[in-house]
Design a protein around this motif. Structure first.
Motif, short mmCIF file in Angstrom:
data_model
loop_
_atom_site.label_atom_id
_atom_site.label_comp_id
_atom_site.label_asym_id
_atom_site.label_seq_id
_atom_site.Cartn_x
_atom_site.Cartn_y
_atom_site.Cartn_z
N ALA A 5 45.87 -19.42 46.15
CA ALA A 5 44.99 -18.67 45.25
C ALA A 5 45.92 -17.77 44.44
O ALA A 5 46.60 -16.91 44.98
N ILE A 6 45.96 -18.01 43.13
CA ILE A 6 46.88 -17.30 42.25
C ILE A 6 46.06 -16.47 41.27
O ILE A 6 45.21 -17.01 40.56
N TYR A 7 46.35 -15.18 41.23
CA TYR A 7 45.63 -14.28 40.34
C TYR A 7 46.53 -13.90 39.16
O TYR A 7 47.64 -13.41 39.36
N VAL A 8 46.06 -14.13 37.95
CA VAL A 8 46.78 -13.75 36.73
C VAL A 8 46.18 -12.41 36.30
O VAL A 8 45.09 -12.37 35.71
N VAL A 9 46.88 -11.34 36.61
CA VAL A 9 46.35 -9.99 36.45
C VAL A 9 45.95 -9.68 35.01
O VAL A 9 44.84 -9.21 34.76
N LEU A 10 46.83 -9.94 34.07
CA LEU A 10 46.54 -9.56 32.68
C LEU A 10 45.38 -10.33 32.07
O LEU A 10 44.77 -9.89 31.12
N GLU A 11 45.08 -11.50 32.61
CA GLU A 11 43.96 -12.30 32.11
C GLU A 11 42.72 -12.17 32.98
O GLU A 11 41.67 -12.72 32.65
N ASP A 12 42.85 -11.50 34.14
CA ASP A 12 41.77 -11.38 35.11
C ASP A 12 41.19 -12.76 35.44
O ASP A 12 40.00 -13.01 35.34
N ALA A 13 42.09 -13.67 35.82
CA ALA A 13 41.70 -15.06 36.09
C ALA A 13 42.35 -15.55 37.37
O ALA A 13 43.48 -15.19 37.69
N TRP A 14 41.61 -16.38 38.09
CA TRP A 14 42.10 -16.98 39.34
C TRP A 14 42.33 -18.48 39.15
O TRP A 14 41.56 -19.16 38.49
N TYR A 15 43.38 -18.96 39.77
CA TYR A 15 43.63 -20.39 39.90
C TYR A 15 43.59 -20.73 41.38
O TYR A 15 44.18 -20.03 42.19
N ILE A 16 42.88 -21.79 41.72
CA ILE A 16 42.86 -22.30 43.09
C ILE A 16 43.56 -23.66 43.02
O ILE A 16 43.01 -24.62 42.50
N MET A 17 44.79 -23.69 43.52
CA MET A 17 45.62 -24.88 43.34
C MET A 17 46.03 -25.47 44.69
O MET A 17 46.47 -24.75 45.58
#
Length: 96
Positions: A5-17
């Motif tokens: 689970a990767i959180y891109v802080v500046l975009e407020d978006a999660w990736y579940i890879m």
């Protein structure tokens, strides 16, 4: 199956890879949530992957709460990280 689970802080978006996708890359990848058609777009907010194939589509986001005052920048970062972790566990639980 294992996932990151990767959180891109500046975009407020999660990736579940899936780990099977990320591990061979050895840390050499770029995530760009705001770019349409990006290579890893199918994993953006892909919460259903964590619930398995029978779970269906990812859940809708829960509403955000905010403040009209301008807090200290460090408080903003802490609050965003706290919300992201709460969001992570909320989505993982599969609640609506």
């Amino acid at each position: 199956m294992d996932f990151f689970a990767i959180y891109v802080v500046l975009e407020d978006a999660w990736y579940i890879m899936p780990a099977a996708v990320l591990v061979p890359l050895k840390g050499h990848f770029m995530l760009a949530p705001s770019r349409k058609g990006q290579k890893y777009e199918r994993y953006l907010e892909a919460w259903s992957l964590l619930r398995g194939p029978a779970a269906g589509r990812p859940q809708d986001e829960e509403p955000e709460t905010g403040s009209s005052s301008v807090p200290d920048p460090n408080d903003v970062v802490r609050a965003r990280l706290q919300r992201s972790m709460e969001s992570f566990f909320y989505r993982l639980s599969g609640k609506r």
